[in-house]
Design an enzyme around this catalytic site. Structure first.
Site, PDB file in Angstrom:
ATOM      1  N   HIS A  34      -5.437  74.151  46.801  1.00 39.98           N
ATOM      2  CA  HIS A  34      -4.615  75.235  46.240  1.00 39.98           C
ATOM      3  C   HIS A  34      -4.433  76.359  47.256  1.00 39.98           C
ATOM      4  CE1 HIS A  34      -3.991  73.633  42.196  1.00 39.98           C
ATOM      5  NE2 HIS A  34      -5.226  73.156  42.294  1.00 39.98           N
ATOM      6  N   THR A  35      -4.368  75.981  48.502  1.00 39.35           N
ATOM      7  CA  THR A  35      -4.071  76.963  49.556  1.00 39.35           C
ATOM      8  C   THR A  35      -2.671  76.746  50.121  1.00 39.35           C
ATOM      9  OG1 THR A  35      -5.140  75.428  51.082  1.00 39.35           O
ATOM     10  CG2 THR A  35      -6.458  77.293  50.361  1.00 39.35           C
ATOM     11  N   ASP A  36      -2.081  75.583  49.844  1.00 37.65           N
ATOM     12  CA  ASP A  36      -0.844  75.255  50.581  1.00 37.65           C
ATOM     13  C   ASP A  36       0.371  76.026  50.104  1.00 37.65           C
ATOM     14  OD1 ASP A  36      -0.481  73.769  48.218  1.00 37.65           O
ATOM     15  OD2 ASP A  36       0.312  72.002  49.264  1.00 37.65           O
ATOM     16  N   SER A  67       9.629  48.505  39.731  1.00 37.30           N
ATOM     17  CA  SER A  67       8.260  48.665  40.218  1.00 37.30           C
ATOM     18  C   SER A  67       7.324  47.711  39.503  1.00 37.30           C
ATOM     19  CB  SER A  67       7.777  50.100  39.982  1.00 37.30           C
ATOM     20  OG  SER A  67       6.372  50.156  40.184  1.00 37.30           O
ATOM     21  N   GLY A 124      -2.353  57.773  38.361  1.00 34.67           N
ATOM     22  CA  GLY A 124      -2.748  59.099  37.887  1.00 34.67           C
ATOM     23  C   GLY A 124      -4.044  59.586  38.498  1.00 34.67           C
ATOM     24  N   SER A 128      -1.789  61.281  44.984  1.00 30.83           N
ATOM     25  CA  SER A 128      -0.388  61.537  45.347  1.00 30.83           C
ATOM     26  C   SER A 128       0.516  60.327  45.364  1.00 30.83           C
ATOM     27  CB  SER A 128      -0.307  62.192  46.725  1.00 30.83           C
ATOM     28  OG  SER A 128      -0.521  63.532  46.585  1.00 30.83           O
ATOM     29  N   SER A 129       0.472  59.562  44.282  1.00 35.66           N
ATOM     30  CA  SER A 129       1.392  58.432  44.242  1.00 35.66           C
ATOM     31  C   SER A 129       2.842  58.918  44.225  1.00 35.66           C
ATOM     32  CB  SER A 129       1.098  57.526  43.043  1.00 35.66           C
ATOM     33  OG  SER A 129       1.106  58.273  41.864  1.00 35.66           O
ATOM     34  N   ASP A 175       0.851  67.370  50.325  1.00 34.22           N
ATOM     35  CA  ASP A 175       0.856  65.927  50.052  1.00 34.22           C
ATOM     36  C   ASP A 175       1.910  65.215  50.889  1.00 34.22           C
ATOM     37  OD1 ASP A 175      -0.880  66.836  48.184  1.00 34.22           O
ATOM     38  OD2 ASP A 175       0.374  66.403  46.453  1.00 34.22           O
ATOM     39  N   TYR A 225      -0.479  73.850  36.788  1.00 35.64           N
ATOM     40  CA  TYR A 225      -0.333  74.036  38.235  1.00 35.64           C
ATOM     41  C   TYR A 225       0.661  75.172  38.510  1.00 35.64           C
ATOM     42  CZ  TYR A 225       0.653  72.852  43.116  1.00 35.64           C
ATOM     43  OH  TYR A 225       0.804  72.898  44.475  1.00 35.64           O
TER      44      TYR A 225
HETATM   45  C1  GLA Z   1      -1.161  69.075  44.402  1.00 35.22           C
HETATM   46  C2  GLA Z   1       0.076  69.609  45.112  1.00 35.22           C
HETATM   47  C3  GLA Z   1      -0.259  70.101  46.522  1.00 35.22           C
HETATM   48  C4  GLA Z   1      -1.463  71.046  46.518  1.00 35.22           C
HETATM   49  C5  GLA Z   1      -2.616  70.464  45.684  1.00 35.22           C
HETATM   50  C6  GLA Z   1      -3.738  71.460  45.507  1.00 35.22           C
HETATM   51  O1  GLA Z   1      -1.605  67.906  45.026  1.00 35.22           O
HETATM   52  O2  GLA Z   1       1.079  68.623  45.186  1.00 35.22           O
HETATM   53  O3  GLA Z   1       0.861  70.723  47.102  1.00 35.22           O
HETATM   54  O4  GLA Z   1      -1.111  72.322  46.057  1.00 35.22           O
HETATM   55  O5  GLA Z   1      -2.192  70.041  44.400  1.00 35.22           O
HETATM   56  O6  GLA Z   1      -4.319  71.753  46.718  1.00 35.22           O
END
Ligand code: GLA
Length: 389
Positions: A34-36, A67, A124, A128-129, A175, A225
């Site tokens: 949660h820094t991006d 798919s 899930g 990052s699918s 991601d 989020y």
């Molecule tokens: C998800 C978002 C990213 C990032 C993370 C938390 O994966 O897609 O951009 O913010 O949460 O670090």
């Protein structure tokens, strides 16, 4: 997987013409959560698990998607004249969003295509699918339609744009960047303030990365989020009244402590604290790793989890149970939640000889406390999205 998928493609769409194969990884973030979207640093890596795709250009304006992961939904058919989000289009809103993003940015696809996919990223799991699929689509479009001048970083930005504007999830760049730019055995130390980055070899001296998927059904992840993101923006706006900064990532811990009372809402103050401290922790963690000090790296991972639990409040019982059980386990260098949180998975660095016991004990504790099982994966760090055949 590639050969079987090719057979599926031929079965569904026929075997003639120029059929090409692609792969796009999943990702795990080692530290910097949660820094991006706060102009801070992240330290993710791409994995060797991911999404495979087989594609062929068409001559008309039709697009067909299928798919193996959603085989019960069958083939989806759409067209270049309907690049619009539809609820019932389900998972195909992700690749379709990328076609739309290309168009928005002036890279207009002029004919349709057929695409068959299969992913081995646990569903899930928070690996990052969706970004994996976005980058798969990006690489396919560049390869099939020959768009020149688009770098892998441009593709990452297009994927993020699609996710933000087409799918309504206000994610940061981590991601898509990690998936586009991944490199075998290297993590990426990325400064999201200006996208400068550096690869850092992951030498773990006989330890491995173990992912534990909580299997919690993730509900409302996107809205929570987006809420965290808004809280950070509110904190930043308050601080900016007193200090000339662009993002929370500009602050050191000391500067934050001096200016924190400018943030009126105590909840937003806590969120900002996490963003600032987590960014500094990430910088310190990478320095420790470079100095060969894996132990300090692990301690900073643990501290990251505590901050995500107490100040950012994105962990929840499932992730806390997994991490707290991991901390007690022999041979664990560090353990924390990874990704957005609210479910998803944890990442642990575990000494090789302790992995079996780790999986057994953490698994038992989890099932006893939570009532259903977690899944464990020992993962390898791999290359970014690419054509493979
Ligand atoms: C998800 C978002 C990213 C990032 C993370 C938390 O994966 O897609 O951009 O913010 O949460 O670090």
């Amino acid at each position: 997987m590639q050969q079987k998928l090719l057979e599926k493609f031929q079965e569904l769409f026929g075997g003639e013409g120029d059929i090409r194969s692609y792969f796009s990884p999943g990702r795990v973030n080692l530290i910097g959560e949660h820094t991006d979207y706060n102009g801070g640093h992240v330290f993710p890596c791409a994995l060797t698990i991911g999404t495979y795709g087989i594609a062929r250009k068409r001559e008309d304006r039709k697009i067909r998607f299928y798919s193996e992961n959603f085989s019960r939904l069958g083939v989806f058919e759409t067209s270049l004249d309907d690049l619009v989000y539809h609820e019932e289009a389900n998972w195909t809103n992700y690749p379709k969003g990328v076609v739309w993003a290309f168009k928005e940015k002036g890279y207009v696809v002029d004919t349709g295509f057929d695409l068959v996919m299969n992913g081995n990223i646990p569903n899930g799991s928070g690996l990052s699918s969706s970004a994996s699929v976005e980058l798969l689509m990006g690489v396919i479009l560049v390869d099939l339609f020959g768009f020149e001048g688009l770098s892998m970083i441009d593709l990452a930005l297009l994927g993020q744009y699609a996710e933000n504007k087409f799918n309504g999830m206000n994610c940061g760049i981590m991601d898509q960047f990690a998936i586009a730019m991944g490199k075998e055995n290297q993590a990426i130390f990325l400064d999201t303030a200006d996208l400068s980055y550096e690869y850092a070899p992951i030498e773990m001296k006989g330890a491995k990365i173990v992912i534990a998927a909580s299997n919690k059904k993730r509900k409302l992840t996107d809205s929570k989020y987006n809420e965290r993101r808004a809280e950070c923006e509110e904190a930043l706006a308050d601080i900016q009244k007193q200090m000339d900064i662009k993002a929370l990532g500009d602050l050191t811990e000391e500067q934050f402590e001096e200016v924190k009372d400018a943030v009126k809402n105590p909840v937003c103050r806590k969120r900002a604290k996490h963003a600032v401290y987590e960014n500094q922790r990430t910088i310190k963690a990478v320095a420790a790793l470079k100095a060969g000090d894996l132990e300090t790296f692990g301690k900073l991972m643990n501290a990251s989890h505590v901050s995500l639990r107490d100040d950012y409040e994105v962990t929840g019982k499932e992730l806390d149970t997994l991490v707290e059980a991991a901390w007690k386990q022999e041979g664990v260098v560090g353990s924390r939640m990874t990704g957005a949180g609210f479910g998803g998975c944890t990442v642990s660095i575990v000494k090789e000889e302790a992995i079996d016991e780790f999986i057994k004990h953490v698994g038992e504790i989890y099932e006893k406390e939570i009532g259903y099982a977690a899944d464990f994966y020992v993962v390898e760090i791999g290359d970014g999205s690419r054509r493979i055949g």
